[in-house]
Design an enzyme around this catalytic site. Sequence first.
Site, short mmCIF file in Angstrom:
data_model
loop_
_atom_site.label_atom_id
_atom_site.label_comp_id
_atom_site.label_asym_id
_atom_site.label_seq_id
_atom_site.Cartn_x
_atom_site.Cartn_y
_atom_site.Cartn_z
N ARG A 147 23.88 -19.00 -0.61
CA ARG A 147 22.91 -18.82 0.27
C ARG A 147 23.85 -18.15 1.46
NH1 ARG A 147 23.08 -21.91 4.77
NH2 ARG A 147 22.58 -24.08 3.61
N TYR B 29 0.94 -3.16 8.44
CA TYR B 29 0.29 -3.74 7.13
C TYR B 29 -0.07 -4.51 6.76
CZ TYR B 29 1.13 -6.28 3.04
OH TYR B 29 1.59 -7.90 2.28
N ASP C 55 9.55 -0.03 10.17
CA ASP C 55 8.78 -0.51 8.47
C ASP C 55 8.97 0.68 8.46
OD1 ASP C 55 7.66 -1.43 6.13
OD2 ASP C 55 6.94 -3.36 7.32
N LYS D 208 8.63 -2.00 -3.00
CA LYS D 208 8.56 -0.60 -2.74
C LYS D 208 9.24 0.10 -3.61
CE LYS D 208 4.66 -3.13 -1.80
NZ LYS D 208 4.89 -4.48 -1.08
#
Length: 385
Positions: free
Chosen positions: A52, A104, A176, A201
């Site tokens: 992690r 978004y 963003d 994306k």
Amino acid sequence: MKLPPNARFSTICLHAGQEPDPSTGAIVTPIYQTSTYVQDELGRHKGFEYGRTQNPTRLAVENNLAAIEGGKAAFAFASGMAAIAAIASMLQSGDHMVVSDNVYGGTFRFFEQVLSRYQLTFSYVDTSNLDAVERAVTPRTRMIFVETPTNPILTLTDLAAMADVARRHGVRLAVDNTFASPYVQQPIAFGADLVTHSTTKYLNGHSDSVGGVVIAVRDEDIEWLRFVQNSAGAILGPFDAWLVLRGTKTLALRMRQHNLNGLALAGFLDAHPKVRHVYYPGLPGHPQHQLARRQMRGFGGMVSCELGSLEAARRLLNGVRLMALAESLGGVETLISHPATMTHASVPASRRAALGISDGLVRISAGVEDIEDLQADLEQALDRV
Ligand SMILES: Cc1ncc(COP(=O)(O)O)c(C=O)c1O
């Protein structure tokens, strides 16, 4: 394989953050599918302790993405929303954020339905209007969070001017950059403090991975993001990190074609009698076309168009054969979607109406297919409208 200090964009995409594997010489960074690392002796290890906290594949993609966006460090997360959550964790109870009004839908949902429970407040403002942003800033404001172009109306925010506003008020500017991709626009070069992407994306680009990243420039932000990535633990897994690393190798090639196809589809739709309006910053009629020319390299692969009614939109969406009716964007294959019932379904109807997200609006993520095939597909589907 030494990256020259003045390397250009495509070279950086291909090589930054990656060295041949030290143990085998493998040119491709391996998928280090491991949860832990054997230590040499008590208190001595090779820089990797637990999966992690550190992973070599994730580190490679983080260094790659930091270089691509011109930042100092990057942190990769399990999704674009996990990356945005990490940015939001920089705020403290009582703080306020100014947000692009057309963000978004998932970002809006997270801010309004989750973070508002923790005494954080948000003002949604048309960030293409600098005066409106100035008016929205309060003594509690800590951050301006901008999406440009916006989804799905493709409104732009002037990043250099917004960075100026943020600096004057002593607040962070977070951008963003998912919709544009770093090939098309690099917010840090315009003065942004933080950049985030849904790597799902354009960065991955092949519709086969979900992930997110935050790129930072300030040492205190980097220290906090590293701490939060490990503390909250929403890390990008090694295989997804490897997929994104593979994706960025062709980012420049893909984006050139996305730009070409986006522009061609926008022009085609603009000339079609059944289409009432086209939203695309590359069209001379877009209200911010001059800003797009200054701020963007090409105009991206996202195009939206207004068909006038839900029924007309339904006929187009159900009529396409080559284009896929699906959520998401930025993959090599062309996707078509209906924002009002898909990506923006979580935005209340009244807000959708105010933003121009009507029931007749259709959004296209132009892929990299031959443009003639895409146009023929739209032509035959529009015949049914
Ligand atoms: C602009 C933008 N930001 C963030 C996200 C969230 O990313 P993810 O779906 O990877 O969580 C999306 C997803 O569609 C998006 O379009």
